[in-house]
Motif scaffolding. Structure first.
Motif, short mmCIF file in Angstrom:
data_model
loop_
_atom_site.label_atom_id
_atom_site.label_comp_id
_atom_site.label_asym_id
_atom_site.label_seq_id
_atom_site.Cartn_x
_atom_site.Cartn_y
_atom_site.Cartn_z
N ALA A 1 0.87 -1.15 -0.05
CA ALA A 1 -0.04 0.01 0.05
C ALA A 1 0.95 1.31 0.17
N ASP A 2 2.04 1.22 0.86
CA ASP A 2 2.85 2.48 0.83
C ASP A 2 3.52 2.67 -0.76
N TRP A 3 3.83 1.41 -1.28
CA TRP A 3 4.55 1.45 -2.65
C TRP A 3 3.48 2.27 -3.74
N VAL A 4 2.42 1.76 -3.41
CA VAL A 4 1.18 2.47 -4.37
C VAL A 4 0.97 3.84 -4.07
N PHE B 1 1.50 6.81 -6.58
CA PHE B 1 0.52 7.66 -7.10
C PHE B 1 0.66 9.01 -7.11
N PHE B 2 1.42 9.77 -5.72
CA PHE B 2 2.02 10.82 -5.75
C PHE B 2 2.96 11.20 -6.76
N LEU B 3 3.77 10.46 -7.24
CA LEU B 3 4.78 10.75 -8.21
C LEU B 3 4.16 10.81 -9.71
N MET C 1 4.71 12.86 -1.51
CA MET C 1 5.22 11.45 -2.08
C MET C 1 6.51 11.22 -1.05
N LEU C 2 7.32 12.23 -0.68
CA LEU C 2 8.52 11.87 0.36
C LEU C 2 7.83 11.09 1.55
N ALA D 1 5.25 9.05 1.84
CA ALA D 1 4.92 7.64 1.36
C ALA D 1 6.30 6.83 1.41
N ILE D 2 7.28 7.55 0.65
CA ILE D 2 8.61 6.96 0.80
C ILE D 2 9.28 6.62 2.04
N ALA D 3 8.96 7.62 2.85
CA ALA D 3 9.47 7.47 4.11
C ALA D 3 8.95 6.25 4.76
N ARG D 4 7.71 6.12 4.67
CA ARG D 4 6.85 4.81 5.34
C ARG D 4 7.34 3.84 4.67
N VAL D 5 7.67 3.57 3.36
CA VAL D 5 8.33 2.32 2.91
C VAL D 5 9.83 1.89 3.62
N TYR D 6 10.60 3.02 3.82
CA TYR D 6 11.78 2.96 4.27
C TYR D 6 11.69 2.49 5.85
N LYS D 7 10.52 2.89 6.56
CA LYS D 7 10.22 2.54 7.90
C LYS D 7 10.25 1.28 8.16
#
Length: 669
Positions: free
Chosen positions: A6-9, A13-15, A47-48, A50-56
């Motif tokens: 879901a975080d990647w989607v 989306f924001f990208l 977008m940043l 969402a990417i931070a959540r993926v990294y977390k």
């Protein structure tokens, strides 16, 4: 695993949203960069996040201070989400109303451009002004949803408005046309920037048409050419931009009219120059005044089409006229010795006042009295144009069988033929001058023969006096020779058109001391010419009575010199009955030439000049006192008593004659 997907989607989306905003940056930022910047920054922050959540979730922040703490991490994430969402909402909320207004503005602008494009195409395709005005008012009513429309042309010559077209549904009464008028005063106020409503420029509209909502003038060089009148309906929405575009449309039509006028003027100038060149060519080919007038009259038909052309040459010296006329047949009719025209006739008025005379109908002449031959030839309208050169005055008359034929255009054309007719007069002036000079030289040659062949000096002087009178047109010519004692002038010849009155006859004797002007010429040896009031101021009454006749308008005294001494005088004079007021340089030269020939005649006659002087003085009470004792006591005269008695007798007779004439006038007065 589901949370990471879901975080990647969300990140994707924001990208994609950020890329889409970047692609539409021109449309979004067309009304300002604020909306675009806010939306793009907001999407970038989200977008940043969402990417931070993926990294977390992948455990990449475990070893990073602060971010490894759940409370601090969540705080940072929420702050970033709120900031990004705020930027996005601010950008979108700013852009949407502007975008709607912009689309509306673009549509209006496109409509206006389409309207102006139609007007440009109209004036580019249609050349007839009436059709342009009719179609233009239809476009205005249709495009801006006006209720009614009407267009007028303005006629400056008639100073009135002429209806050209009106919309189909306009309830217009034709009788209103007679009441519609144009206010020049209101128009001037409009030009000066003073607010003027429609009723202040166009008056006479009544009923529902009394107050048009818009008056659009078609103006060329600050002069009205026409007017559009427009009335609004309930559906009409006409703002400042609409009014501006309507005025631009009127200016487009005005520019077309101006361009057409310029082209027409240039074409007219080209044709006029060609026409004038044809006149000049016809003048060069013809020889003689009659042929020249006939040739030019035939060339005038192409532009003016006059039924009758005449050139009247005015001879002020003889008060006679010469007229060369050309009718429809093209044959020149020459009339010589015509009477001087009446001051109230067209020719007399044009020549006397040096102004153009126009008659629209000679059957109703008003103050003027047209010549009878005009009506006899069926002519109804005419113009008389004065022409002058250095020596010749003339009047050009153009006539037509139509009433009011000579409008402003034809009158303007007549001004362009003036140089051609002036050149014609100059050629005639040259011909007359050459003929006069030939005649003058012939007569001078005859006079030279007369000087050598005639035995008596008196007959030679008589011939000279007649020659001067005929050539110069002087009313009185007297040739006088000094007597042996140089106290008297012996009149050798007298030619006069004036009554003799108290003048000394042609073979009489005049007392020199009573003639100060003649004495001055004898002493100086120079000619004297006095004109107008100068003659009355310089001449004494006694001198006038002896030599001339009264009153004198002009006089000229030319000395007859033998060697370095003046032995005689040629006296020329004109009265107030004559139109002559002076002799020009050539005429003075001719008189001096005759005087030189007379000096030759005196030398050939063997006259011995004497050096004897006498004196006579005039008292202030107009009586003549003779100083006889002066002569009796003169030692120079004692040896010749016979000559003395003859001189004294002449003085007595002349003095008594002058005295009695003065007493007679005083008694009559």
């Amino acid at each position: 695993m589901t949370v990471q997907l879901a975080d990647w989607v969300i990140s994707g989306f924001f990208l994609i949203a950020l890329l889409l905003v970047l692609k539409l940056s021109r449309q979004i930022g067309s009304e300002g960069k604020g909306s675009y910047n806010h939306i793009s920054i907001g999407l970038l922050i989200l977008m940043l996040v969402a990417i931070a959540r993926v990294y977390k979730n992948a455990g990449l922040f475990v070893s990073i201070p602060f971010l490894s703490e759940p409370v601090f991490y969540q705080l940072i994430i929420w702050i970033a989400v709120i900031t990004g969402a705020t930027f996005v909402v601010s950008g979108v909320s700013t852009w949407l109303p502007v975008s709607r207004a912009y689309r509306k503005y673009n549509k209006t602008k496109i409509d206006h451009l389409e309207f102006l494009k139609k007007m440009e195409q109209l004036v580019g395709v249609e050349s007839r002004l009436d059709s342009v005005l009719r179609l233009a008012v239809d476009h205005m009513v249709e495009h801006f949803s006006f209720r009614w429309g009407m267009v007028f042309k303005y006629s400056p010559r008639q100073d009135r408005l002429v209806l050209t077209s009106l919309s189909k549904n306009l309830p217009f009464d034709p009788a209103v046309l007679n009441r519609i008028a144009f206010s020049q005063q209101g128009w001037q106020k409009h030009l000066n920037g003073t607010p003027v409503n429609s009723a202040g420029i166009i008056t006479g509209l009544g009923g529902s048409l009394a107050n048009p909502d818009m008056v659009l003038p078609i103006c060329v060089d600050r002069q009205p050419v026409g007017f559009f009148l427009l009335w609004r309906s309930e559906e009409t929405v006409c703002d400042c931009d609409d009014e501006s575009n309507l005025r631009i449309a009127a200016d487009i039509i005005a520019r077309k009219i101006e361009i057409d006028r310029t082209n027409l003027r240039q074409q007219s100038l080209i044709e006029r120059d060609a026409w004038r060149a044809g006149l000049e060519k016809a003048l060069d080919k013809a020889d003689g005044l009659d042929a020249e007038v006939s040739a030019i009259a035939r060339k005038l038909g192409g532009a003016i089409s006059a039924d009758f052309v005449s050139l009247t040459l005015m001879d002020e010296r003889e008060k006679k006229c010469r007229r060369v006329s050309v009718g429809e047949s093209g044959t020149a009719l020459v009339e010589n010795g015509l009477a001087w025209p009446e001051a109230a006739s067209p020719v007399g008025r044009a020549y006397g006042l040096s102004e153009l005379v126009v008659m629209d109908d000679i059957r109703f002449p008003g103050e003027l009295i047209p010549e009878g031959f005009l009506a006899a030839n069926g002519l109804k309208s005419l113009i008389a144009l004065p022409l002058r050169t250095r020596r010749i005055g003339a009047v050009l008359t153009l006539a037509s069988k139509k009433t009011a034929y000579f409008n402003s255009l034809r009158i303007g054309l007549t001004n362009h033929i003036k140089p051609t007719f002036k050149r014609l007069l100059q050629k005639e002036e040259t011909r007359v001058a050459v003929a006069a000079r030939k005649r003058c030289l012939t007569r001078l040659n005859r006079f030279i023969s007369q000087v050598h062949s005639v035995s008596t000096l008196r007959s030679t002087c008589s011939y000279a006096a007649r020659l001067l009178q005929e050539e110069l047109g002087a009313e009185l010519v007297r040739v006088s020779i000094l007597d042996m004692e140089r106290n008297f002038l012996e009149s050798m010849a007298l030619v006069s058109d004036c009554p003799a009155g108290g003048m000394v006859p042609g073979d009489g004797t005049m007392i020199l001391s009573l003639m100060p002007l003649h004495e001055k010429v004898i002493k100086t040896g120079r000619a004297i010419q006095i004109t107008e009031t100068g003659a009355a101021e310089s001449l004494t009454e006694v001198e006038v009575r002896q030599v001339f006749t009264d009153p004198i308008r002009m006089l000229s005294l030319v000395p007859i010199s033998v060697g370095d001494r003046v032995e005689g005088i040629v006296s020329l004079a004109g009265t107030y009955k004559s139109v002559r007021c002076r002799f020009d340089q050539e005429e003075q030269l001719f008189a001096a030439t005759v005087a030189e020939l007379l000096s030759l005649a005196i030398r050939l006659s063997g006259k011995e000049p004497a050096r004897l002087g006498m004196g006579v003085r005039s008292s202030g009470d107009e009586t003549i006192t003779l100083s006889k004792s002066q002569f009796r006591n003169s030692s120079r005269l004692k040896h010749n008593k016979a000559r003395l008695n003859r001189s004294l007798s002449t003085i007595d007779r002349s003095a008594l004659k002058i005295q009695s004439s003065l007493q007679e006038e005083n008694t009559q007065g």
